[in-house]
Design an enzyme around this catalytic site. Structure first.
Site, PDB file in Angstrom:
ATOM      1  N   ASP A 199       0.768  -1.200  -0.021  1.00  0.00           N
ATOM      2  CA  ASP A 199      -0.083   0.068  -0.035  1.00  0.00           C
ATOM      3  C   ASP A 199       0.965   1.272  -0.091  1.00  0.00           C
ATOM      4  OD1 ASP A 199      -2.799   1.221   0.166  1.00  0.00           O
ATOM      5  OD2 ASP A 199      -2.112   1.931   2.096  1.00  0.00           O
ATOM      6  N   MET A 252      -8.045   5.669   2.804  1.00  0.00           N
ATOM      7  CA  MET A 252      -8.244   7.119   1.849  1.00  0.00           C
ATOM      8  C   MET A 252      -6.866   7.485   1.228  1.00  0.00           C
ATOM      9  SD  MET A 252     -11.129   8.174   2.322  1.00  0.00           S
ATOM     10  CE  MET A 252     -11.023   9.720   1.492  1.00  0.00           C
ATOM     11  N   ARG A 253      -5.981   6.298   1.401  1.00  0.00           N
ATOM     12  CA  ARG A 253      -4.691   6.684   0.714  1.00  0.00           C
ATOM     13  C   ARG A 253      -4.624   6.638  -0.960  1.00  0.00           C
ATOM     14  NH1 ARG A 253      -1.401   3.553   3.344  1.00  0.00           N
ATOM     15  NH2 ARG A 253      -0.262   5.396   4.593  1.00  0.00           N
ATOM     16  N   ALA A 254      -5.594   5.752  -1.385  1.00  0.00           N
ATOM     17  CA  ALA A 254      -5.898   5.623  -2.661  1.00  0.00           C
ATOM     18  C   ALA A 254      -6.542   6.864  -3.492  1.00  0.00           C
ATOM     19  CB  ALA A 254      -6.769   4.376  -3.010  1.00  0.00           C
TER      20      ALA A 254
END
Length: 703
Positions: free
Chosen positions: A193, A274-276
């Site tokens: 990720d 929420m990183r995406a």
């Protein structure tokens, strides 16, 4: 100095080159992970990128590459005098898979500490990579303790070193680039990720393109400098374009309409966290700047999704990365007209997806894991259960269709007893080069890991006798102490699966496959190697040699056919041979054998005792037919094969798959011959096999 292969001379691999260039434009994208088979220019393209990176202004003499415009106030080499700076190329630092922790984060300068009595810090690779590129080839093989340090540095943008009396903090912001071959095992989800983008690469199947690849490579090998000179113009043009895109980047406007498309896409594909969303927004902005635009279009959002989301959709290692491009286009179409204040609406009135439609069907996978669905109803045509005496009814050579695996479950921790010395992993206790320090000892051979405190304590009482007069210690070789450390090792989990007619009932085989898939998932998380031996008909075969790629094992298991007789002895002998060969390759890796069977043996396979097959040279998969040779009963023959494992001290578990009103208890007898423990499928699902190996060890001691 070796002349790198020019970036612009790489043939094809458009997605790979685009992902690298976007990170060069905006390092905030978060790096790129390159997945693909061997020989696809992964490393070549990454190493070539460093020549295109703009030069950096750094504080003169600073070992941590501080920016003279805003130097790090906590820099160990600071405080810095204003105005003193130099310009140099951006660095690409390679992190070897076998690097030590000291080499990565830095450590106390032992030489100065002992010779001068000065506590000085020697920077590591994280300091060298600051404001540059940190490249990890075969990143999926990186030891877990190094992965943890990378995760910390990537999350905080700084490296903290607290060890051996040294307390140092320094900035460490780098572009993380990794390459890997999925056949050698998958990457930990936490590190996966952290990569902003991911790219799947494969060799071209077009003859003309392959010819051009070979032509350019041969030309480069013959004259690297001359070949690079011929591409110097293209390289300069790309370098200038990167600089222009960086200057334009702050002016790019990400409108509310594009933001809603990004959020809707991430929600539609159910990515975690929420990183995406953040990575997609940064990637879309970089795409616009690379194209020379100040507005983000729907086509930028679409391309950003294809690069940023596939690796974030995986729920387990058996899921293939990829996106359903039809679904992506539908989502972008649905939200193309929404938003407020997007200027003239360029890119918002044309949905961005019609110009580049997806394939007719779902693209790239991302579906459920092989065998991840629930078991189908048991009313399908299945082979009848075995009758009295262990002989299956109708156990001829008829082959049954491969059964679908039941839903995998989460097993508890499984470990091999004792303390080993195998490769670093996350399963069993082991003496390793990495881990927590448990003590010190005199070195045996070359000193590899100095225990500083123990060395100082050993040398301190002799300083007066040795005539010490300066600040440094007088240290002799006899004073040196080797640190002993304990961590975790990965093991070899070898599955020996009965695929004969007595196991062919669809419901039973589905449950068996579900249990094995559960253990494969556990092996993936604990960094084990896995192997698969199957037996049916008249022979046994190695369906999968020991490997770190558990998804390959899952694929082989899913397509495993069943039917025929039960050459249990042949299966055990083949497994014994696999272990023998693996011990030659990796003698420190301990093994756990998991035999999945009902214990019935209706064929001997190649098992003439005293023959080369039985003794382990030549394999156990000969074509001896269903009748045991030499008049030996198949069950007794299997027992003799099992005792080979007990004699070698191999930990083992027998998963008893026997069902029906007539229970012969053959699996329990087999476990006794192996020196292991038997557990039913129901017990395996309810309690897992966390304590079974300990039970095996306890039984062995009791015997």
């Amino acid at each position: 100095m070796t002349t790198p292969f020019p970036f612009t001379a790489v043939v094809g691999q458009d997605d790979l080159r685009l992902a690298l260039l976007l990170n060069a434009v905006s390092p905030a994208v978060g790096g790129v992970l390159v997945r693909g088979e061997k020989g696809t220019a992964k490393s070549t393209a990454v190493r070539a990128l460093s020549a295109l990176m703009p030069e950096l202004d750094v504080v003169s003499g600073c070992r941590f590459s501080c920016d003279p415009g805003s130097p790090d106030p906590a820099c160990p080499d600071g405080p810095h005098e204003p105005g003193a700076f130099e310009t140099r190329p951006a660095r690409m630092v390679e992190l070897p898979v076998g690097a030590s922790e000291d080499r990565l984060v830095g450590a106390l300068d032992i030489e100065r500490a002992l010779a001068e009595g000065v506590k000085a810090f020697e920077p590591g690779l994280l300091a060298d990579a600051h404001r540059g590129i940190l490249y990890v080839d075969e990143v999926n093989l990186l030891h877990d303790h190094l992965v943890d340090l990378l995760l910390d540095a990537a999350a905080m943008g700084a490296s903290y070193v607290e060890r051996e009396g040294v307390s140092v903090r320094h900035a460490s912001k780098f572009l993380l680039v990794g390459t890997m071959n999925p056949e050698e095992g998958e990457l930990r989800p936490q590190l996966l990720d952290r990569f902003g983008l991911t790219v799947e690469v494969a060799a071209s199947r077009e003859p003309d393109q392959r010819v051009e690849v070979v032509r350019r490579r041969l030309a480069y090998d013959d004259d690297p400098a001359g070949f690079a000179a011929r591409w110097a113009g293209e390289e300069a043009a790309v370098r200038q374009r990167i600089v222009a895109a960086r200057q334009l980047l702050p002016q790019v406007r990400l409108g509310d309409g594009a933001l809603r498309q990004i959020a809707a896409t991430c929600a539609a594909f159910e990515v975690d966290g929420m990183r995406a969303d953040i990575v997609m927004a940064r990637t879309a902005t970089a795409l616009a700047a690379w194209a020379g635009r100040t507005d983000v279009l729907a086509e930028d959002v679409r391309q950003a999704a294809l690069l940023a989301l596939p690796h974030r959709r995986r729920r387990n290692p058996f899921d293939a990365p990829g996106l359903d491009e039809d679904r992506l286009d539908e989502t972008l179409e649905q939200f193309s007209g929404e938003g407020d204040g997007d200027g003239d609406g360029e890119g918002q009135d044309g949905d961005g997806g019609d110009d580049d439609p997806g394939p007719d069907g779902p693209g790239g996978g991302g579906g459920p894991a092989p065998g991840g669905g629930p078991e189908g109803d048991g009313g399908s045509a299945a082979r009848p259960e075995a009758g009295e005496g262990g002989q299956p009814q109708g156990s001829g050579s008829q082959e049954q269709a491969a059964a679908r695996a039941a839903q995998p479950f989460r097993p508890k921790a499984l470990s091999v007893p004792g303390v080993g010395e195998g490769a670093a992993g996350r399963r069993s206790r082991a003496r390793t080069e990495h881990g927590r320090t448990t003590g010190a000892r005199r070195p045996r051979g070359a000193l590899t890991r100095l225990h500083l405190a123990a060395t100082v304590l050993a040398a301190a009482p002799h300083q007066r006798a040795r005539g010490r007069s300066g600040p440094g210690l007088v240290v002799r070789r006899d004073d040196l102490r080797q640190a002993t450390r304990e961590g975790r090792e990965g093991n070899l989990v070898l599955f020996v699966v009965d695929a004969s007619g007595s196991m062919a009932a669809r419901q039973r085989m589905g449950a068996v496959k579900g249990a094995v898939l559960s253990l494969l998932l556990d092996a993936y998380q604990r960094r084990d190697k896995v192997g698969l031996v199957t037996f049916r008909g008249a022979s046994a075969e190695v369906a999968l040699p020991p490997t770190s790629s558990v998804d390959a094992a899952a694929v082989r298991l899913e397509s495993l056919p069943t039917g025929g007789r039960t050459p249990l002895a042949a299966g055990l002998l083949r497994a014994h041979e696999v272990l023998r060969l693996e011990r030659l390759r990796d003698p420190a890796r301990r093994a756990l054998v998991v035999v999945v069977t009902d214990g019935r043996a209706t064929g001997g396979g190649a098992a003439r005792w005293g023959s080369p097959q039985a003794s382990g040279s030549g394999g156990a998969s000969g074509r001896g037919g269903g009748r045991a040779t030499g008049g030996t009963e198949p069950v007794a023959l299997a027992g003799r094969a099992a005792r080979l494992f007990a004699a070698d001290g191999v930990a083992s578990v027998v998963v008893d798959c026997e069902a029906g009103p007539v229970r012969l208890g053959l699996a329990g007898r087999l476990a006794g011959e192996l020196g292991g423990t038997a557990v039913t499928l129901q017990e395996l699902r309810a309690d897992s096999i966390a304590g079974l190996v300990r039970d095996v060890q306890g039984d062995r001691r009791a015997a």
